[in-house]
Design an enzyme around this catalytic site. Structure first.
Site, PDB file in Angstrom:
ATOM      1  N   ASP A   1       9.135  -3.410 -16.594  1.00 41.72           N
ATOM      2  CA  ASP A   1      10.568  -3.169 -16.802  1.00 41.72           C
ATOM      3  C   ASP A   1      11.124  -4.155 -17.836  1.00 41.72           C
ATOM      4  O   ASP A   1      12.276  -4.051 -18.251  1.00 41.72           O
ATOM      5  CB  ASP A   1      11.354  -3.218 -15.472  1.00 41.72           C
ATOM      6  CG  ASP A   1      11.297  -4.567 -14.794  1.00 41.72           C
ATOM      7  OD1 ASP A   1      10.590  -5.468 -15.282  1.00 41.72           O
ATOM      8  OD2 ASP A   1      11.979  -4.736 -13.759  1.00 41.72           O
ATOM      9  N   SER A   2      10.267  -5.095 -18.309  1.00 38.45           N
ATOM     10  CA  SER A   2      10.637  -5.955 -19.439  1.00 38.45           C
ATOM     11  C   SER A   2      10.943  -5.104 -20.667  1.00 38.45           C
ATOM     12  O   SER A   2      11.522  -5.601 -21.634  1.00 38.45           O
ATOM     13  CB  SER A   2       9.507  -6.935 -19.748  1.00 38.45           C
ATOM     14  OG  SER A   2       8.263  -6.261 -19.828  1.00 38.45           O
TER      15      SER A   2
ATOM     16  N   ASP B   1       6.033  -0.036 -13.579  1.00 39.18           N
ATOM     17  CA  ASP B   1       6.859  -1.057 -12.923  1.00 39.18           C
ATOM     18  C   ASP B   1       8.106  -0.384 -12.344  1.00 39.18           C
ATOM     19  O   ASP B   1       8.886   0.230 -13.097  1.00 39.18           O
ATOM     20  CB  ASP B   1       7.265  -2.078 -13.997  1.00 39.18           C
ATOM     21  CG  ASP B   1       7.568  -3.441 -13.408  1.00 39.18           C
ATOM     22  OD1 ASP B   1       7.457  -3.615 -12.183  1.00 39.18           O
ATOM     23  OD2 ASP B   1       7.920  -4.339 -14.209  1.00 39.18           O
TER      24      ASP B   1
ATOM     25  N   LYS C   1       4.054  -1.282  -9.576  1.00 37.15           N
ATOM     26  CA  LYS C   1       4.343  -2.676  -9.239  1.00 37.15           C
ATOM     27  C   LYS C   1       5.782  -2.754  -8.758  1.00 37.15           C
ATOM     28  O   LYS C   1       6.645  -2.032  -9.261  1.00 37.15           O
ATOM     29  CB  LYS C   1       4.149  -3.583 -10.467  1.00 37.15           C
ATOM     30  CG  LYS C   1       4.554  -5.041 -10.193  1.00 37.15           C
ATOM     31  CD  LYS C   1       4.177  -5.963 -11.321  1.00 37.15           C
ATOM     32  CE  LYS C   1       5.204  -6.072 -12.421  1.00 37.15           C
ATOM     33  NZ  LYS C   1       6.542  -6.518 -11.986  1.00 37.15           N
TER      34      LYS C   1
ATOM     35  N   GLU D   1       8.788  -5.827  -7.064  1.00 38.45           N
ATOM     36  CA  GLU D   1       9.066  -7.259  -6.884  1.00 38.45           C
ATOM     37  C   GLU D   1       9.519  -7.559  -5.461  1.00 38.45           C
ATOM     38  O   GLU D   1      10.202  -6.743  -4.838  1.00 38.45           O
ATOM     39  CB  GLU D   1      10.179  -7.691  -7.853  1.00 38.45           C
ATOM     40  CG  GLU D   1       9.807  -7.527  -9.311  1.00 38.45           C
ATOM     41  CD  GLU D   1      10.914  -7.975 -10.267  1.00 38.45           C
ATOM     42  OE1 GLU D   1      11.956  -8.506  -9.800  1.00 38.45           O
ATOM     43  OE2 GLU D   1      10.737  -7.789 -11.481  1.00 38.45           O
TER      44      GLU D   1
ATOM     45  N   GLU E   1       4.741 -15.214 -11.005  1.00 36.47           N
ATOM     46  CA  GLU E   1       5.453 -15.550 -12.246  1.00 36.47           C
ATOM     47  C   GLU E   1       6.207 -16.871 -12.122  1.00 36.47           C
ATOM     48  O   GLU E   1       6.959 -17.099 -11.152  1.00 36.47           O
ATOM     49  CB  GLU E   1       6.439 -14.410 -12.589  1.00 36.47           C
ATOM     50  CG  GLU E   1       7.223 -14.699 -13.872  1.00 36.47           C
ATOM     51  CD  GLU E   1       7.933 -13.496 -14.468  1.00 36.47           C
ATOM     52  OE1 GLU E   1       7.768 -12.378 -13.937  1.00 36.47           O
ATOM     53  OE2 GLU E   1       8.643 -13.697 -15.469  1.00 36.47           O
TER      54      GLU E   1
HETATM   55  O1  KIV Z   1       8.127  -6.400 -16.610  1.00 39.20           O
HETATM   56  C1  KIV Z   1       7.190  -7.140 -16.918  1.00 39.20           C
HETATM   57  O2  KIV Z   1       6.775  -7.227 -18.071  1.00 39.20           O
HETATM   58  C2  KIV Z   1       6.568  -7.923 -15.856  1.00 39.20           C
HETATM   59  C3  KIV Z   1       5.524  -8.911 -16.259  1.00 39.20           C
HETATM   60  C4  KIV Z   1       6.142 -10.095 -16.864  1.00 39.20           C
HETATM   61  C5  KIV Z   1       4.630  -9.263 -15.130  1.00 39.20           C
HETATM   62  O3  KIV Z   1       6.922  -7.783 -14.729  1.00 39.20           O
END
Ligand code: KIV
Length: 283
Positions: free
Chosen positions: A58-59, A97, A127, A129, A196
């Site tokens: 989600d970055s 994500d 993934k 969080e 992280e």
């Molecule tokens: O969204 C992302 O890029 C991440 C990584 C930094 C692990 O969660």
């Protein structure tokens, strides 16, 4: 690059996809590699380079879409990018994500959205969080047959609560909570765990305590694997560079230099040259 993959490249057969059991089995045997990618072309290069896992993080909210943080990216945007990455990969395990509020509201919604990453995004895993607060969701998603990667430490979807992008696990209480959460996520069925921005010694303790691979970002060398944001690694994102990032190239600068050369040649009438120009149709 693994010998296995070289052989596959020589025989021109598509390399077999990295599987969740293969990732889990790597713990204690070899280091795992994970990188983000958000589009077809980048995913193809990253895949060919032989990384084990590609995370459609989600970055992308920040490095692709220019948002201040990761909070505003939507399920539809995440799925759009996940599909593009899936089309560009043959070997790496693709992980979607789950964006903010796509799994926190209810367990049913979490399972449905996780399923969309596999059905519509063509990812092989998701993934999410958090620790204790998302255990029910993790159990239900895994129960539905969808592999889940956990994420602890600095969890960017909680920056409002954490007070910004800050190193986590700095006192004994926080370390105990991280250890508890890591064990609980592993027991709930996560196949791996991103750690992280936590001290290396804390990441080492967690890595030794859990049976699943830990993938570190700003968490030191003792983790079972490492992940970076591709834009950080190649030097494309220049708004800020976290301490844990190693820039292996300065692609942003190189892109700008190439564009300046192009602009210069167009302005001088040098480009397009005869080799880039079609001749007249013979009569
Ligand atoms: O969204 C992302 O890029 C991440 C990584 C930094 C692990 O969660």
């Amino acid at each position: 690059m693994a010998t296995e993959q070289k052989r596959d490249e020589q025989s021109m057969k598509p390399a077999p996809r990295v599987t969740v059991p293969a990732v889990m089995g790597a713990k204690g045997r070899r280091k795992l590699t994970m990188l983000t990618a958000y589009d077809y072309c980048t995913a193809r290069w990253v895949d060919r380079a032989g990384v084990d896992m590609i995370l459609v993080g989600d970055s992308l909210a920040m490095v692709m879409l220019g948002h201040e943080d990761t909070l505003s990216v939507t399920m539809e945007e995440m799925l759009h990018h996940t599909r593009a990455v899936a089309r560009g990969t043959q070997r790496a395990l693709v992980i979607g994500d789950m964006p903010f509020l796509s799994y926190q509201v209810s367990v049913a919604q979490a399972v449905e959205n996780a399923g969309r990453f596999l059905k519509e995004g063509r990812a092989q895993a998701v993934k999410l969080e958090g620790g204790a607060s998302v255990l029910q969701q993790v159990r239900a998603i895994v129960e539905a047959g969808i592999p889940v990667q956990g994420h602890l430490g600095l969890t960017p979807q909680s920056i409002a609560k954490l007070g910004g992008f800050k190193v986590q696990g700095k006192d004994q209480e926080a370390v105990n909570k991280l250890l508890e959460d890591a064990l609980a996520l592993s027991e709930a069925g996560c196949f791996s765990l991103v750690l992280e921005a936590i001290p290396a010694s804390v990441a080492q303790r967690i890595t030794e305590a859990v049976p699943i691979p830990t993938i570190g970002i700003g968490a030191g060398r003792a983790c079972d694997g490492q992940v970076l944001v591709i834009h950080d690694l190649v030097g494309l994102f220049d708004r800020f560079v976290p301490r844990f990032v190693k820039q292996y190239d300065a692609l942003g600068q190189r892109i700008m230099e190439a564009v300046i050369r192009y602009r210069d040649e167009v302005e001088k009438g040098v480009f397009p040259g005869p080799e880039h120009t079609f001749g007249a149709i013979p009569s």
